[in-house]
Every structure is written in structure tokens, then in C-alpha cells.
Design a protein around this motif. Structure first.
Motif, PDB file in Angstrom:
ATOM      1  N   PRO A 188     -14.735   2.003   6.409  1.00  0.00           N
ATOM      2  CA  PRO A 188     -13.789   2.152   5.465  1.00  0.00           C
ATOM      3  C   PRO A 188     -13.149   0.858   4.498  1.00  0.00           C
ATOM      4  N   GLU A 189     -13.951   1.009   3.867  1.00  0.00           N
ATOM      5  CA  GLU A 189     -12.880  -0.454   2.857  1.00  0.00           C
ATOM      6  C   GLU A 189     -11.339  -0.903   2.733  1.00  0.00           C
ATOM      7  N   LYS A 190     -10.701   1.057   2.678  1.00  0.00           N
ATOM      8  CA  LYS A 190      -9.507   1.036   2.356  1.00  0.00           C
ATOM      9  C   LYS A 190      -9.149   2.634   2.953  1.00  0.00           C
ATOM     10  N   ILE A 191      -8.345   2.495   3.914  1.00  0.00           N
ATOM     11  CA  ILE A 191      -7.430   3.810   4.900  1.00  0.00           C
ATOM     12  C   ILE A 191      -6.314   3.936   4.218  1.00  0.00           C
ATOM     13  N   THR A 192      -6.004   5.095   3.817  1.00  0.00           N
ATOM     14  CA  THR A 192      -4.155   5.638   3.271  1.00  0.00           C
ATOM     15  C   THR A 192      -4.107   6.524   4.801  1.00  0.00           C
ATOM     16  N   SER A 193      -2.731   6.577   4.599  1.00  0.00           N
ATOM     17  CA  SER A 193      -2.191   7.480   5.673  1.00  0.00           C
ATOM     18  C   SER A 193      -0.687   7.835   5.237  1.00  0.00           C
ATOM     19  N   TRP A 194      -0.805   9.069   5.430  1.00  0.00           N
ATOM     20  CA  TRP A 194       0.629   9.851   5.608  1.00  0.00           C
ATOM     21  C   TRP A 194       1.557  10.330   7.060  1.00  0.00           C
ATOM     22  N   ASP A 195       2.605  10.738   7.065  1.00  0.00           N
ATOM     23  CA  ASP A 195       3.275  11.318   8.325  1.00  0.00           C
ATOM     24  C   ASP A 195       4.190  11.794   7.459  1.00  0.00           C
ATOM     25  N   PHE A 196       4.586  12.659   6.431  1.00  0.00           N
ATOM     26  CA  PHE A 196       5.788  13.454   6.266  1.00  0.00           C
ATOM     27  C   PHE A 196       6.887  13.679   7.581  1.00  0.00           C
ATOM     28  N   ARG A 197       6.677  13.598   8.996  1.00  0.00           N
ATOM     29  CA  ARG A 197       7.620  13.729   9.760  1.00  0.00           C
ATOM     30  C   ARG A 197       8.531  11.917   9.794  1.00  0.00           C
ATOM     31  N   LYS A 198       8.294  11.611   9.359  1.00  0.00           N
ATOM     32  CA  LYS A 198       8.479  10.592   8.722  1.00  0.00           C
ATOM     33  C   LYS A 198       9.647  10.251   8.184  1.00  0.00           C
ATOM     34  N   VAL A 199       9.464  10.862   6.939  1.00  0.00           N
ATOM     35  CA  VAL A 199      10.142  11.069   5.589  1.00  0.00           C
ATOM     36  C   VAL A 199      11.788  10.791   6.508  1.00  0.00           C
ATOM     37  N   GLY A 200      12.270  11.452   7.217  1.00  0.00           N
ATOM     38  CA  GLY A 200      13.649  11.498   7.007  1.00  0.00           C
ATOM     39  C   GLY A 200      14.024  10.204   7.671  1.00  0.00           C
ATOM     40  N   ALA A 201      13.112   9.542   8.620  1.00  0.00           N
ATOM     41  CA  ALA A 201      13.904   8.280   9.392  1.00  0.00           C
ATOM     42  C   ALA A 201      13.187   7.229   8.363  1.00  0.00           C
ATOM     43  N   ALA A 202      12.484   7.413   7.096  1.00  0.00           N
ATOM     44  CA  ALA A 202      12.732   6.511   5.999  1.00  0.00           C
ATOM     45  C   ALA A 202      13.801   6.503   5.435  1.00  0.00           C
ATOM     46  N   GLN A 203      14.104   7.865   4.622  1.00  0.00           N
ATOM     47  CA  GLN A 203      15.379   7.912   3.818  1.00  0.00           C
ATOM     48  C   GLN A 203      16.507   6.929   4.762  1.00  0.00           C
ATOM     49  N   SER A 204      16.642   7.515   5.795  1.00  0.00           N
ATOM     50  CA  SER A 204      18.052   6.511   6.644  1.00  0.00           C
ATOM     51  C   SER A 204      17.572   5.101   6.790  1.00  0.00           C
ATOM     52  N   SER A 205      16.789   4.540   6.483  1.00  0.00           N
ATOM     53  CA  SER A 205      16.713   3.560   6.597  1.00  0.00           C
ATOM     54  C   SER A 205      17.004   2.502   5.609  1.00  0.00           C
TER      55      SER A 205
ATOM     56  N   GLN B 276      -5.598  -3.049   2.341  1.00  0.00           N
ATOM     57  CA  GLN B 276      -3.319  -2.680   2.597  1.00  0.00           C
ATOM     58  C   GLN B 276      -3.023  -1.603   1.606  1.00  0.00           C
ATOM     59  N   GLN B 277      -2.366  -0.447   2.380  1.00  0.00           N
ATOM     60  CA  GLN B 277      -1.549   0.585   1.268  1.00  0.00           C
ATOM     61  C   GLN B 277      -1.123  -0.049   0.703  1.00  0.00           C
ATOM     62  N   ARG B 278      -0.827   0.695  -0.552  1.00  0.00           N
ATOM     63  CA  ARG B 278       0.598  -0.232  -1.327  1.00  0.00           C
ATOM     64  C   ARG B 278       1.186   1.050  -0.916  1.00  0.00           C
ATOM     65  N   ARG B 279       1.487   2.168  -1.477  1.00  0.00           N
ATOM     66  CA  ARG B 279       2.360   2.944  -2.173  1.00  0.00           C
ATOM     67  C   ARG B 279       2.590   4.339  -0.517  1.00  0.00           C
ATOM     68  N   GLY B 280       3.728   3.997  -0.744  1.00  0.00           N
ATOM     69  CA  GLY B 280       4.006   5.358   0.272  1.00  0.00           C
ATOM     70  C   GLY B 280       3.851   4.562   1.650  1.00  0.00           C
ATOM     71  N   ARG B 281       4.428   3.261   2.351  1.00  0.00           N
ATOM     72  CA  ARG B 281       4.109   2.279   3.277  1.00  0.00           C
ATOM     73  C   ARG B 281       5.699   2.587   4.400  1.00  0.00           C
ATOM     74  N   SER B 282       5.972   3.528   3.513  1.00  0.00           N
ATOM     75  CA  SER B 282       7.253   3.896   5.183  1.00  0.00           C
ATOM     76  C   SER B 282       7.023   5.342   5.578  1.00  0.00           C
ATOM     77  N   ILE B 283       5.766   5.699   4.831  1.00  0.00           N
ATOM     78  CA  ILE B 283       5.678   7.356   5.835  1.00  0.00           C
ATOM     79  C   ILE B 283       3.908   6.638   6.830  1.00  0.00           C
ATOM     80  N   ALA B 284       3.742   5.721   6.492  1.00  0.00           N
ATOM     81  CA  ALA B 284       2.604   5.661   6.737  1.00  0.00           C
ATOM     82  C   ALA B 284       1.704   5.120   7.971  1.00  0.00           C
ATOM     83  N   MET B 285       0.845   5.886   8.515  1.00  0.00           N
ATOM     84  CA  MET B 285       0.395   5.695   9.980  1.00  0.00           C
ATOM     85  C   MET B 285       0.130   4.241  10.203  1.00  0.00           C
TER      86      MET B 285
END
Length: 155
Positions: free
Chosen positions: A138-155, A3-12
Motif C-alpha cells: 500500500p501507498e496509502k492506508i486509511t482506517s476508521w474505528d467508530f468505536r473511538k467516536v465517543g473517546a474522540a469527542q471527549s478529548s 499519512q492519513q489526513r482526515r479522521g485521525r481521531s478515529i484512525a486505527m
């Protein structure tokens, strides 16, 4: 799969990962070469559980993968900070089918070859006798979507 450990708030989400990988056309493949990392762009096909790569079987990438089949692949998009998004897939590749691929019947390659052909060659499956297939489950998938940054900060 890890599982992805870091950046989960902007993970896809898994569905967003599938849609993103279906939308993008080029990945960047990193292999472990004898003299250090080697990175190259490739076309790919994603079937929902495996990333399929076709590679020249007489290339540095192929030589690297025969020596060490561990691989990292990045697919990314965006220009401005707020639109950056991507997926990194890590694991071990397997060679599937004949090397090089000349078109001998192979049930494992029917779906990925058609997916690839539909994406890049107008649906025509082509065998040139120089490329061969690699499958990354894949043994590990890490993703990011910076379009979610604003939504992650307001949560």
C-alpha cells in the motif's frame, strides 16, 4: 507511505490495522475497467506490509489490472454506526509468480501461500492452475474505528 489526513481521531493504530486485517476474511477490490470501476470481493492474506490477493487469471479483474495496476481495497466490519470500522488500502499491484499458478517453486510465494492456506484451507496450499498472485504494497492506508467516536469527542 502517505499519512492519513482526515479522521485521525478515529484512525486505527498500525497495530490495530494489523489485528483487524488478520481478523477479517473478505476484502472488496476496486479496479479501473475500460467501462468504469469494477468491484469484487476476494479472500486475502496480510503479511504486515503487503496485502496478497489470489485472482482468477482469466477474469475481468485480471484484465483490468493488466491494463491499469492501480487498485483500492476495502476491508470493513460492523452493523451499527458505533461499531463500524475498516481499512482502505491503495496502491499498485504487482503480479508475483507464474500465471496461472500451478505450484512451481517460488520463494516469494512461500509465506503468502501459507498465510492464505492457514486462513482458508486448513493449512493446505492448493494450486488450481487458474489463479495467480497479486501483491499490493500500500501507498496509502486509511482506517476508521467508530468505536473511538465517543473517546474522540471527549478529548
Amino acid at each position: 507511505m502517505k499519512q492519513q489526513r482526515r479522521g485521525r481521531s478515529i484512525a486505527m493504530t498500525p497495530e490495530e490495522v494489523d489485528a483487524f486485517l488478520a481478523e477479517q476474511r473478505t476484502c472488496r477490490v476496486a479496479t479501473n475497467g475500460a467501462n468504469g470501476p469494477h468491484a469484487t470481493p476476494l479472500w486475502y492474506a496480510w503479511d504486515g506490509s503487503a496485502l496478497w490477493l489470489t485472482s482468477l487469471s482469466r477474469s475481468q479483474r485480471w484484465t483490468d489490472l493488466e491494463r491499469d495496476p492501480r487498485i483500492a481495497v476495502v476491508v470493513d466490519a460492523g452493523e451499527q454506526y458505533g461499531e463500524l470500522r475498516g481499512v482502505e488500502l491503495r496502491g499498485t499491484v504487482e503480479i508475483v509468480g507464474e500465471v496461472p499458478r500451478t505450484g512451481e517453486p517460488d520463494d516469494e510465494l512461500v509465506e503468502p501461500e501459507q498465510l492464505f492456506a492457514d486462513r482458508y484451507t486448513g493449512g493446505h496450499v492448493f494450486h488450481d492452475g487458474r489463479h495467480a498472485w497479486l501483491r499490493l504494497r500500500p501507498e496509502k492506508i486509511t482506517s476508521w474505528d467508530f468505536r473511538k467516536v465517543g473517546a474522540a469527542q471527549s478529548s
